[in-house]
Scaffold this motif. Sequence first.
Motif, PDB file in Angstrom:
ATOM      1  N   ASN A   1      -5.625   4.746  -5.038  1.00 25.99           N
ATOM      2  CA  ASN A   1      -4.757   5.647  -4.735  1.00 25.99           C
ATOM      3  C   ASN A   1      -5.770   6.926  -4.680  1.00 25.99           C
ATOM      4  O   ASN A   1      -7.211   6.859  -4.705  1.00 25.99           O
TER       5      ASN A   1
ATOM      6  N   SER B   1      -2.705   7.577   3.453  1.00 25.35           N
ATOM      7  CA  SER B   1      -1.271   8.651   4.123  1.00 25.35           C
ATOM      8  C   SER B   1      -2.105   9.854   4.632  1.00 25.35           C
ATOM      9  O   SER B   1      -1.217  10.248   5.584  1.00 25.35           O
TER      10      SER B   1
ATOM     11  N   GLN C   1       6.340   8.037   3.199  1.00 27.83           N
ATOM     12  CA  GLN C   1       6.348   7.322   2.028  1.00 27.83           C
ATOM     13  C   GLN C   1       8.014   8.008   0.508  1.00 27.83           C
ATOM     14  O   GLN C   1       8.177   7.486   0.210  1.00 27.83           O
TER      15      GLN C   1
ATOM     16  N   ASP D   1       4.448   3.732   5.492  1.00 32.13           N
ATOM     17  CA  ASP D   1       4.098   4.462   5.168  1.00 32.13           C
ATOM     18  C   ASP D   1       4.419   4.079   2.931  1.00 32.13           C
ATOM     19  O   ASP D   1       4.673   5.115   2.847  1.00 32.13           O
ATOM     20  N   GLU D   2       4.016   2.557   2.262  1.00 33.45           N
ATOM     21  CA  GLU D   2       4.476   2.441   0.923  1.00 33.45           C
ATOM     22  C   GLU D   2       5.652   2.639   1.530  1.00 33.45           C
ATOM     23  O   GLU D   2       6.354   3.294   0.368  1.00 33.45           O
TER      24      GLU D   2
ATOM     25  N   ASP E   1       7.308   0.043   0.765  1.00 33.00           N
ATOM     26  CA  ASP E   1       7.456  -0.924  -0.413  1.00 33.00           C
ATOM     27  C   ASP E   1       7.716   0.361  -1.710  1.00 33.00           C
ATOM     28  O   ASP E   1       8.238  -0.901  -2.731  1.00 33.00           O
ATOM     29  N   SER E   2       7.358   1.518  -1.911  1.00 34.00           N
ATOM     30  CA  SER E   2       6.812   1.826  -3.094  1.00 34.00           C
ATOM     31  C   SER E   2       8.502   2.498  -3.670  1.00 34.00           C
ATOM     32  O   SER E   2       9.723   2.611  -2.786  1.00 34.00           O
TER      33      SER E   2
ATOM     34  N   THR F   1       0.165   0.290   2.410  1.00 31.57           N
ATOM     35  CA  THR F   1       0.507  -0.550   0.635  1.00 31.57           C
ATOM     36  C   THR F   1      -0.455  -0.926  -0.042  1.00 31.57           C
ATOM     37  O   THR F   1      -1.476  -0.823   0.181  1.00 31.57           O
ATOM     38  N   HIS F   2      -0.415  -0.729  -0.831  1.00 34.37           N
ATOM     39  CA  HIS F   2      -1.225  -1.161  -2.181  1.00 34.37           C
ATOM     40  C   HIS F   2      -0.860  -2.382  -2.574  1.00 34.37           C
ATOM     41  O   HIS F   2      -1.877  -2.696  -3.289  1.00 34.37           O
TER      42      HIS F   2
END
Length: 248
Positions: free
Chosen positions: A36, A41, A85, A170-171, A173-174, A202-203
């Motif tokens: 993070n 982003s 996101q 941008d993320e 899958d969050s 992604t993380h």
Amino acid sequence: MLEVKNLHARIGDKEILKGIDLVIKDGETHAIMGPNGSGKSTLSAVLVGNPLYEVTEGEVFFDGKNLLEMKPEDRAHEGLFLSFQYPIEIPGVPMTQFLKAAVNEKRKYQGLPELKASEFMKLMREKQKIVQFDNKLANRSVNEGFSGGEKKRNEIFQMAMLEPKLSILDETDSGLDVDAMRIVAEGVNMLKTPATSCIVITHYDRLLDMIRPDVVHVLYQGRIVKTAGPELAQEIQERGYDWIKEGL
């Protein structure tokens, strides 16, 4: 397709990107991972022209054109797409009206005639099937009353309608459960062609098991500090980022 050279960017007095170098070729999928606050982003926001961010140094070329000289809407018309996101709701604006305006503005930019109502509805039905986007959702206002998963699926539906050259997820899958993630990933995979590319931010490696990247980058403190194949995502999932930081 995309060439980023020594990109520096800030928001206010805070420098976030500190020299990004990145090359993406036609047909490639690149994953960008990182802790993070590393600038993932921010990179996507700078590429699509978010006015909150100031580019202080570097160059970005998209299909040979200077991306940084383009207005945000022209970047979109040229074929750049960002899946947010946190997609916002737009009460009172029907999905069909929103998408028809977006599709026809792009066609106008390309010198093509606007789609007739029947042509647009046919295209919309075809793309709905790809991402399994329910017709009841398509008849609502943009994202109004949608669950988190439905909003993300709507982003992929919009991507299908606009047929971009380069998609930035941008993320995406969050907050998605496994089934929703699978549907989103299948939509992305079905839309991929030898002429289109994708950046997946992604993380976690769960989404990357479904959208198999060609290249994985680690972004840390505003710089890309490691680049490798898809096996890097699995190694990060198992070991975290500390081993990468220690090697810097």
